[in-house]
Design an enzyme around this catalytic site. Structure first.
Site, PDB file in Angstrom:
ATOM      1  N   GLN A 261     -28.375  33.031  11.270  1.00  0.00           N
ATOM      2  CA  GLN A 261     -27.562  33.927  12.045  1.00  0.00           C
ATOM      3  C   GLN A 261     -28.511  34.818  12.396  1.00  0.00           C
ATOM      4  OE1 GLN A 261     -24.595  33.224  12.882  1.00  0.00           O
ATOM      5  NE2 GLN A 261     -24.382  34.901  14.246  1.00  0.00           N
TER       6      GLN A 261
ATOM      7  N   HIS B   6     -30.894  34.339  15.713  1.00  0.00           N
ATOM      8  CA  HIS B   6     -30.439  34.495  17.340  1.00  0.00           C
ATOM      9  C   HIS B   6     -31.074  35.605  18.039  1.00  0.00           C
ATOM     10  CE1 HIS B   6     -27.045  31.794  17.742  1.00  0.00           C
ATOM     11  NE2 HIS B   6     -26.619  32.289  16.577  1.00  0.00           N
TER      12      HIS B   6
ATOM     13  N   GLU C 252     -16.864  36.883  13.937  1.00  0.00           N
ATOM     14  CA  GLU C 252     -17.100  35.720  14.848  1.00  0.00           C
ATOM     15  C   GLU C 252     -17.030  34.091  13.911  1.00  0.00           C
ATOM     16  OE1 GLU C 252     -20.101  33.909  18.262  1.00  0.00           O
ATOM     17  OE2 GLU C 252     -20.897  35.654  16.791  1.00  0.00           O
ATOM     18  N   HIS C 253     -17.889  34.458  13.074  1.00  0.00           N
ATOM     19  CA  HIS C 253     -18.246  33.202  12.077  1.00  0.00           C
ATOM     20  C   HIS C 253     -17.732  33.595  10.732  1.00  0.00           C
ATOM     21  CE1 HIS C 253     -21.318  32.431  15.276  1.00  0.00           C
ATOM     22  NE2 HIS C 253     -20.554  31.239  15.318  1.00  0.00           N
TER      23      HIS C 253
ATOM     24  N   ASP D  16     -22.120  25.063  15.259  1.00  0.00           N
ATOM     25  CA  ASP D  16     -22.892  25.599  16.397  1.00  0.00           C
ATOM     26  C   ASP D  16     -23.047  24.414  17.308  1.00  0.00           C
ATOM     27  OD1 ASP D  16     -23.164  28.421  16.057  1.00  0.00           O
ATOM     28  OD2 ASP D  16     -24.825  28.245  14.957  1.00  0.00           O
TER      29      ASP D  16
ATOM     30  N   HIS E 221      20.440  40.560  43.849  1.00  0.00           N
ATOM     31  CA  HIS E 221      20.489  39.595  42.699  1.00  0.00           C
ATOM     32  C   HIS E 221      21.767  39.304  42.245  1.00  0.00           C
ATOM     33  CE1 HIS E 221      16.215  41.095  42.958  1.00  0.00           C
ATOM     34  NE2 HIS E 221      15.855  40.186  41.859  1.00  0.00           N
TER      35      HIS E 221
END
Length: 422
Positions: free
Chosen positions: A251, A254, A320-321, A354, A413
């Site tokens: 991770q 990145h 996120e993960h 991924d 209406h």
């Protein structure tokens, strides 16, 4: 990286972990200027920004034919891997396709139908690393949804990354544009001479891309604002420290703003994971990036007093993960609602999602998993409700409709209903 008890975290440390943001405010003014110029000057501005930010002289912005050639020319092994990943992503997303439906509700025929957006722009990042996988994740679900034109923008290179181009072609993109950064988002949002205007723009990117998406939303639909990539591992005493550490290091690979967090209720596991992270980081080619990410204040190894405290941490973090490497992973999962994508068990590395397991890796970050999910077929569909009433079913509703309409002061209406019974 020294393990630290969750209970000892100070206010500043908690803010770094839980108040993550996309880091867009510092560049938002510059991004606004870029967007204005692209909107006003079109391809001229796109080429100028490519020269300024990417150091590349761009001739043809539309490189759709280049993508097709790249697909034919890449190594057979790479092409096969791309096709295998694309097939898995396609299969998972095809399972998400909803069916039109109608049902009877006491004489009221009501239903819902689903239709794809017509034109979508997908951003496939480049920069410090190329991400052909992001092309698959953006394009494949859009095509599965039935989007007529899917265009991909990817940063210019000299030369262009052939694997990214091959993946874009394999995914089924209809157009490929050689443009990156905020200028790519602006070009897809407003259109230029060579770039068609999209109705929705999706895909991950750096803070410039994210800031651009924030600026253009309203003029064009977007998926969500995504910040730096992040991982939270929840581990118990059964977890393999090597496996946990390898996910954290992957991770951190990145970029320097990525977050890699490990929480465990076992101090021995915490110590072993921290040692493994240090050892494995030294073996990686991007060691400097990894160590900067692990030391950025949003990463760390933390010890919970109990697994309940670890679960509470995970729910507040809304990763996120989320990797759960614990003996009772299914039970823990039942107690956690907020996560972009969940990876259960020691043999489910985040890298599987991924690239090739089939789930989408374009996911909410910065706690947005509390309110939204990741990219899916739904992202590219719009729904329409359908209804049919007969005379009896309308009659049964008349008093309710007219009473509410007149209470709102909308006499016409009410009369539109009464006229049908004169």
């Amino acid at each position: 990286m020294n393990p630290k008890p969750i209970a000892d975290l100070g206010p500043d440390e908690r803010r770094a972990l839980f108040d993550r943001d996309a880091g867009i405010e510092s560049v938002r003014g510059d991004v606004r200027d870029i967007i204005d110029r692209v909107r006003d000057e079109g391809d001229v501005a796109v080429r100028e920004f490519s020269r300024e930010f990417d150091g590349v002289e761009v001739g043809n912005i539309d490189i759709t034919d280049d993508a097709e050639r790249a697909y034919e020319e890449v190594d057979d092994e790479v092409r096969e891997a791309i096709e295998d990943a694309a097939a898995n992503v396609r299969e998972f997303h095809e399972a998400q396709l909803p069916e039109d439906w109608r049902a009877d509700f006491d004489g009221r025929e009501l239903g819902r139908r689903f239709r794809p957006i017509e034109r979508v722009g997908v951003y496939a990042p480049g920069g410090t690393a190329a991400y052909p996988s992001s092309a698959l994740m953006g394009v494949v679900p859009a095509k599965v949804a039935g989007v007529e034109q899917v265009a991909v923008a990817t940063p210019p290179g000299d030369p262009q990354n052939p694997i990214t181009l091959a993946a874009i072609h394999a995914a089924g993109a209809d157009r490929v544009y050689r443009v990156g950064g905020a200028q790519a988002i602006a070009a897809m949002a407003y259109g230029t001479e060579q770039i068609d205007r999209a109705q929705k723009v999706v895909g991950p990117g750096n803070r410039w891309v994210t800031a651009a998406k924030a600026e253009v939303q309203g003029d064009v639909a977007i998926d969500f604002l995504a910040g730096p990539s992040e991982l939270l591992v929840v581990a118990d005493d059964s977890a393999n420290p090597k496996h946990v550490a390898s996910d954290a290091v992957a991770q951190a690979e990145h970029d320097e703003n990525a977050s890699a967090v490990v929480v465990t209720d076992d101090s021995d596991v915490a110590e072993a994971v921290a040692e493994e992270i240090d050892r494995q980081a030294s073996e990686r080619e991007r060691e400097e990036v990894i160590r900067n990410a692990l030391g950025n204040g949003a990463s760390g190894v933390f010890v919970a007093r109990s697994m309940s405290e670890a679960v509470s941490f995970a729910e507040e973090y809304a990763a996120e993960h989320l990797s759960i490497q614990a003996e009772n992973d299914e039970e823990l999962l039942k107690r956690i609602d907020s996560a972009g994508s969940v990876f259960l068990g020691s043999y489910t590395p985040v890298a599987a999602g991924d690239y090739a397991s089939g789930t989408n890796h374009v996911l909410p970050t910065t706690g947005l998993a509390k309110i939204t999910g990741g990219l899916s077929v739904d992202t590219f569909l719009r729904s329409t409700t359908v209804q049919r009433l007969d005379e009896e079913s309308l009659s049964n509703l008349t008093e309710t409709i007219t009473t509410l309409a007149e209470a709102e002061g909308l006499e016409a209406h009410a009369e539109s209903v009464r006229k049908r019974f004169e």
